[in-house]
Scaffold this active site. Structure first.
Site, mmCIF file in Angstrom:
data_model
loop_
_atom_site.group_PDB
_atom_site.id
_atom_site.type_symbol
_atom_site.label_atom_id
_atom_site.label_comp_id
_atom_site.label_asym_id
_atom_site.label_seq_id
_atom_site.Cartn_x
_atom_site.Cartn_y
_atom_site.Cartn_z
ATOM 1 N N CYS A 1 -1.287 4.107 2.052
ATOM 2 C CA CYS A 1 -0.506 4.024 3.610
ATOM 3 C C CYS A 1 -0.494 2.690 4.659
ATOM 4 C CB CYS A 1 -2.253 4.642 4.597
ATOM 5 S SG CYS A 1 -3.799 4.155 3.909
ATOM 6 N N SER A 2 -1.443 2.075 4.501
ATOM 7 C CA SER A 2 -1.184 0.383 5.571
ATOM 8 C C SER A 2 -2.199 0.419 4.733
ATOM 9 C CB SER A 2 -1.103 0.753 6.509
ATOM 10 O OG SER A 2 -1.505 1.749 7.280
ATOM 11 N N CYS A 3 -3.079 0.395 3.617
ATOM 12 C CA CYS A 3 -4.104 -1.071 3.685
ATOM 13 C C CYS A 3 -3.870 -2.185 3.267
ATOM 14 C CB CYS A 3 -4.906 -0.655 1.779
ATOM 15 S SG CYS A 3 -5.597 1.718 2.430
ATOM 16 N N CYS B 1 0.507 -1.199 0.037
ATOM 17 C CA CYS B 1 -0.011 0.216 0.180
ATOM 18 C C CYS B 1 1.117 0.986 0.008
ATOM 19 C CB CYS B 1 -1.120 0.231 0.939
ATOM 20 S SG CYS B 1 -1.781 1.823 1.024
#
Lengths: 120, 206
Positions: B111-113, B108
Site C-alpha cells: 500500500c503506502s507504508c 511499499c
C-alpha cells in the site's frame, strides 16, 4: 500520468516549500481518524495495511494515485463495518444528512448537522 | 461547481467525499472512538511539524557521530527515539546505509507504508501504482526516472516496507563536507535521498 510526470509534479511542489500535505481538508480528517483509531487500538497497522491494500488493488485504481484518499476512506469504512461499529448504509444516510445540512446553512455560517431539515 | 449556470445554487455545498468523512467523524465521535480535538491535533502535527527535516537530522547525526551511526545500524527504533523523535505509530524502524557498493531503495508494494515519524507523509509518486509495481522489478529504470543513474557495478537493494517495519535510507555523505556542522549537513539530505530515489546534495548545490 506517468511516473516521470508524477515525480516532476512532486518536485515542483518541493520547490514551493513542499506544497500542501493534503489536497483537501477531508483527506486530512480521514488520515487523522485512522491514526486516532489506531491509537485507541481499534486495529493494528497490519490490519490497516491489509484493508488499504485491498482498496488500492481494486480494478480501476488510478495510475496517478489521485484516488488514494478515496481508497483510504473506503478502507476505513470496511474496517469499521467489519468491527460492527457502523454499516455502510449508516454512513450513506448520515453523509446525505450532512449534505442537506450544508444546503440549508447560510453562507458564512458553520455547517452543523442540526441544520438538516429532514428528521433523522 | 459552475456558479453562473446553477439554477439551484446554494450557499454551502459539501462534496460527497467531504460529507462522507464528516459522517464517519460524527459516528466515531458519538461512539467515543475519536475526539474532534485529537483529530485536529493530529492534522496539525502532520501539516506543520513532521517532515523530512526530521529524518535529515538523523542522517546528519549518523554522518557526524560514528557511535550514533553504529547504534542506528543495530537498533534504529531506539537510536531515533533517543533524539526525542517519537514513532507515535509504534512501528519499528530500520536504517539501511548506502555504501560505495550498494544503493538502497524503499517501496511499499502492498500500500503506502512509510516512516511518517521521520519523513512526514509520502509524496504522491510513492503511493502510485507505477512506482509500487516497478521499484521491485526494475529499480534501475525507476531511478532513471528520477534522473539518478548509478554505476552498473553498484548493487541496488530494494526494501519492501510493511506496516510493522519501515525503512530509512542513510545516504552516502557527500565529499567535501568534512568541515560542515550537523545543521549544515542536514541541509544536504533530501527526502528522496532518504527514500533512495535520490542521493545527498553536494555542498555547492544545497
Amino acid at each position: 500520468m506517468s511516473l516521470r510526470e508524477l515525480i516532476a509534479h512532486s518536485q515542483g511542489l518541493a520547490l514551493k516549500d513542499g506544497g500542501p500535505v493534503f489536497a483537501e481538508p477531508w483527506q486530512a480528517d480521514a488520515f487523522a481518524m485512522v491514526v486516532a483509531l489506531h491509537d485507541k487500538a481499534l486495529f493494528s497497522w497490519d490490519e490497516w495495511a491489509q484493508a488499504l491494500s485491498a482498496q488500492l488493488k481494486r480494478p480501476g485504481a488510478l495510475e496517478d494515485a489521485s484516488d488514494y484518499y478515496h481508497c483510504w476512506v473506503a478502507a476505513l469504512e470496511s474496517l469499521i463495518a467489519h468491527k460492527n461499529i457502523a454499516r455502510v448504509a449508516d454512513i450513506d444516510h448520515l453523509a446525505a444528512a450532512w449534505q442537506r445540512a450544508a444546503h440549508a446553512t447560510p453562507h458564512g455560517q458553520p455547517i452543523k448537522l442540526e441544520n438538516d431539515p429532514e428528521p433523522h | 461547481m459552475a456558479h453562473d449556470h446553477d439554477d439551484h445554487h446554494h450557499d454551502n455545498e459539501l462534496d460527497p467525499m467531504a460529507a462522507r468523512v464528516r459522517a464517519l467523524e460524527t459516528i466515531l465521535t458519538q461512539k467515543g472512538l475519536v475526539d474532534p480535538a485529537a483529530i485536529d491535533a493530529i492534522v496539525e502535527t502532520y501539516e506543520t511539524k513532521v517532515g523530512p527535516h526530521i529524518g535529515a537530522k538523523v542522517v546528519a547525526k549518523a554522518w557526524s557521530d560514528p557511535q550514533f551511526a553504529d547504534w542506528l545500524k543495530r537498533d534504529a527504533t531506539a537510536a531515533i527515539a533517543s533524539l526525542g523523535i517519537s514513532g507515535r505509530q509504534g512501528e519499528h524502524m530500520q536504517a539501511v546505509f548506502n555504501t560505495a557498493d550498494t544503493h538502497n531503495l524503499v517501496v511499499c508494494t502492498l500500500c503506502s507504508c512509510y516512516p511518517w515519524s521521520v519523513l512526514g507523509l509520502p509524496p504522491v509518486w510513492y503511493k502510485s501504482p507505477p512506482y509500487r509495481s516497478r521499484a521491485v522489478i526494475d529499480p534501475r529504470g525507476v531511478l532513471a526516472e528520477f534522473d539518478l543513474v548509478l554505476p552498473e557495478t553498484t548493487n541496488i537493494r530494494v526494501w519492501d516496507s510493511t506496516a510493522e517495519l519501515r525503512y530509512l535510507v542513510i545516504p552516502l555523505r557527500p565529499d567535501g563536507t568534512d568541515a560542515l556542522s550537523e545543521a549544515q549537513l542536514a541541509k544536504l539530505v533530501t527526502r528522496d535521498a532518504m527514500i533512495g530515489t535520490g542521493i545527498a546534495l553536494a555542498p555547492e548545490a544545497a
